[in-house]
Design an enzyme around this catalytic site. Structure first.
Site, mmCIF file in Angstrom:
data_model
loop_
_atom_site.group_PDB
_atom_site.id
_atom_site.type_symbol
_atom_site.label_atom_id
_atom_site.label_comp_id
_atom_site.label_asym_id
_atom_site.label_seq_id
_atom_site.Cartn_x
_atom_site.Cartn_y
_atom_site.Cartn_z
ATOM 1 N N SER A 271 0.833 -1.201 0.000
ATOM 2 C CA SER A 271 0.000 0.000 0.000
ATOM 3 C C SER A 271 0.868 1.251 0.000
ATOM 4 O O SER A 271 1.984 1.248 0.545
ATOM 5 C CB SER A 271 -0.862 -0.030 1.271
ATOM 6 O OG SER A 271 -1.462 1.222 1.494
ATOM 7 N N TYR B 154 -2.448 -0.871 10.722
ATOM 8 C CA TYR B 154 -2.616 -1.391 9.369
ATOM 9 C C TYR B 154 -1.385 -1.044 8.522
ATOM 10 O O TYR B 154 -0.782 -1.912 7.881
ATOM 11 C CB TYR B 154 -3.877 -0.809 8.709
ATOM 12 C CG TYR B 154 -3.924 -1.102 7.227
ATOM 13 C CD1 TYR B 154 -4.222 -2.375 6.761
ATOM 14 C CD2 TYR B 154 -3.598 -0.120 6.283
ATOM 15 C CE1 TYR B 154 -4.212 -2.667 5.403
ATOM 16 C CE2 TYR B 154 -3.583 -0.403 4.924
ATOM 17 C CZ TYR B 154 -3.892 -1.674 4.493
ATOM 18 O OH TYR B 154 -3.869 -1.960 3.154
ATOM 19 N N LYS C 219 1.704 -3.561 6.822
ATOM 20 C CA LYS C 219 2.167 -3.632 5.426
ATOM 21 C C LYS C 219 3.671 -3.374 5.363
ATOM 22 O O LYS C 219 4.401 -4.045 4.623
ATOM 23 C CB LYS C 219 1.419 -2.605 4.559
ATOM 24 C CG LYS C 219 -0.044 -2.928 4.369
ATOM 25 C CD LYS C 219 -0.239 -4.162 3.507
ATOM 26 C CE LYS C 219 -1.677 -4.581 3.402
ATOM 27 N NZ LYS C 219 -1.887 -5.861 2.731
#
Ligand code: NAD
Ligand code: WQD
Length: 340
Positions: free
Chosen positions: A124, A149, A153
């Site tokens: 991302s 989050y 990643k």
């Protein structure tokens, strides 16, 4: 070629499975359906005339993965499975690290045992952290992420780099998506968020069909053209095409590479509202609200590396994103919940 797609029943996964099947690949999907419906894959089968093999299972379950690798001649993995809501991740960090980080470790272990050496990972733009200058380039340092989050990643990318460095015969590509939106042009598959949408376009689409009263615009005092946040929106079918291009490039990768998947241009929230109104003919009422915690003013991708090395770039503009989103939402106001 047989490809294992984790999280293949979800939003980006189902569009990529469709593109893979259309290209003649054999596809095995593992998905625990925590944020998806198997209806997406039934519709993919109806659209392509071919079916992916579907296994309802969890990537944290190594027995499930071992069985898949032994039952199918899988040579590549595209790894979408994970949790993706930034706000929720701050309330449930353990779930995010469990699914996204620990889940990837289990997948890598199963791949190593099965001697499957090629992997594409859904990363991302969030890995660039809060302080990177725009446009984001793959050569910039990553980290400084502002949510569990985003950190998950970033951590997975670190793990993949270490793993690829230690296992020279592995080839791993991380694709850093910017803001995927839109739907397949058939209007048969699309994004179907659970509950109140966190992301801008699903929220706008639900206002348009009367499921939400009005859009809240998070901040109109950013240093941007009209004061609202700027993002790099990319059509989900362009994201799917990016995976096909990355698959073709895997044999030329010796360890780990990262590529931005973005359009390379940014639009403000109000520009997106306007474009949706033009495509749908529906007025979107909105009100300006305070900024959302953690939101950056503006970011978009430098897309040169993907263009030069993958031979990939976007081919769909925001009007097509909006038309396809609207067709999906209008035809499926309740997403996959109500079948045909
Ligand atoms: P999604 O939630 O629609 O798809 C993820 C899928 O993984 C779902 O079908 C879910 O049921 C499944 N899943 C979750 N945990 C699992 C587990 N432990 N075992 C098996 N299946 C599991 O999300 P999406 O938008 O399609 O995103 C796909 C990937 O791309 C995710 O990794 C996400 O973090 C990443 N990503 C998404 C965006 C975006 O804006 N949509 C942007 C950047 C990166
Ligand atoms: C876009 C713009 C909001 C909703 C997130 C993740 C990112 C990636 C994509 C996974 C911003 C504004 C939004 C609303 C609004 N996901 N907005 N009202 O925040 O850029 O990115 O999804 O990796 O990691 O952080 O996307 O769609 O939530 O927001 O005004 O109801 O729309 O402030 O400017 P974001 P988004």
């Amino acid at each position: 070629m047989t490809i294992l797609v984790t999280g293949g029943a979800g939003y980006i996964g189902s569009h990529t499975v469709l593109a893979l099947l259309e290209r003649g690949e054999d596809v095995v999907v593992v998905d625990n359906l925590s944020n998806a419906s198997a209806e997406s894959l039934r519709r993919v089968a109806a659209l392509t005339g071919k079916a992916a093999t579907f296994c309802q299972g969890d990537i944290r379950d190594i027995a499930c993965l071992n069985a898949l690798f032994s039952q199918h001649p899988i040579t590549r993995v595209i790894h979408f499975a994970g949790l993706k809501a930034v706000g929720e991740s701050t309330r449930k960090p353990l779930e995010y690290y469990q699914n996204n980080v620990a889940g990837t470790l289990v997948l890598l272990e199963a791949m190593r045992q099965a001697d499957v050496r090629q992997l594409i990972f859904s990363s991302s733009a969030t890995v660039y952290g809060a302080d990177s200058p725009v446009p984001y380039r793959e050569t910039m340092p990553t980290g400084g992420t502002s949510s569990p989050y985003g950190s998950s990643k970033f951590m997975v990318e670190q793990i993949l780099q270490d793993f690829a460095r230690a296992n020279a015969h592995f080839a791993i590509i991380a694709l850093r998506y910017f803001n995927p939106v839109g739907a397949h042009p058939s209007g048969r598959i699309g994004e179907d968020p659970l509950g109140i949408p966190n992301n801008l376009l699903p929220y706008i689409a639900q206002v348009a069909v009367g499921k939400r009263e009005k859009l809240g615009v998070f901040g109109a005092d950013f240093p941007t053209r009209d004061g609202t946040g700027v993002r790099d929106y990319i059509h989900v079918m362009d994201v799917a095409a990016g995976h096909l291009a990355a698959m073709d490039h895997l044999p030329q990768i010796s360890a780990f590479e990262a590529y931005n998947l973005g359009a390379g241009v940014g639009y403000t929230v109000l520009e997106m509202v306007n474009a949706f109104e033009q495509a749908s003919g529906v007025k979107i009422p909105y009100q300006i609200l305070p900024r959302r915690d953690g939101d950056l003013a503006a970011f978009w991708a430098d897309v040169h590396r993907a263009k030069q090395q993958l031979g990939w770039q976007v081919t769909r503009d925001i009007h097509q994103m909006m038309q396809d989103l609207w067709r999906w939402q209008k035809n499926n106001p309740h997403g996959y919940a109500v079948g045909e």
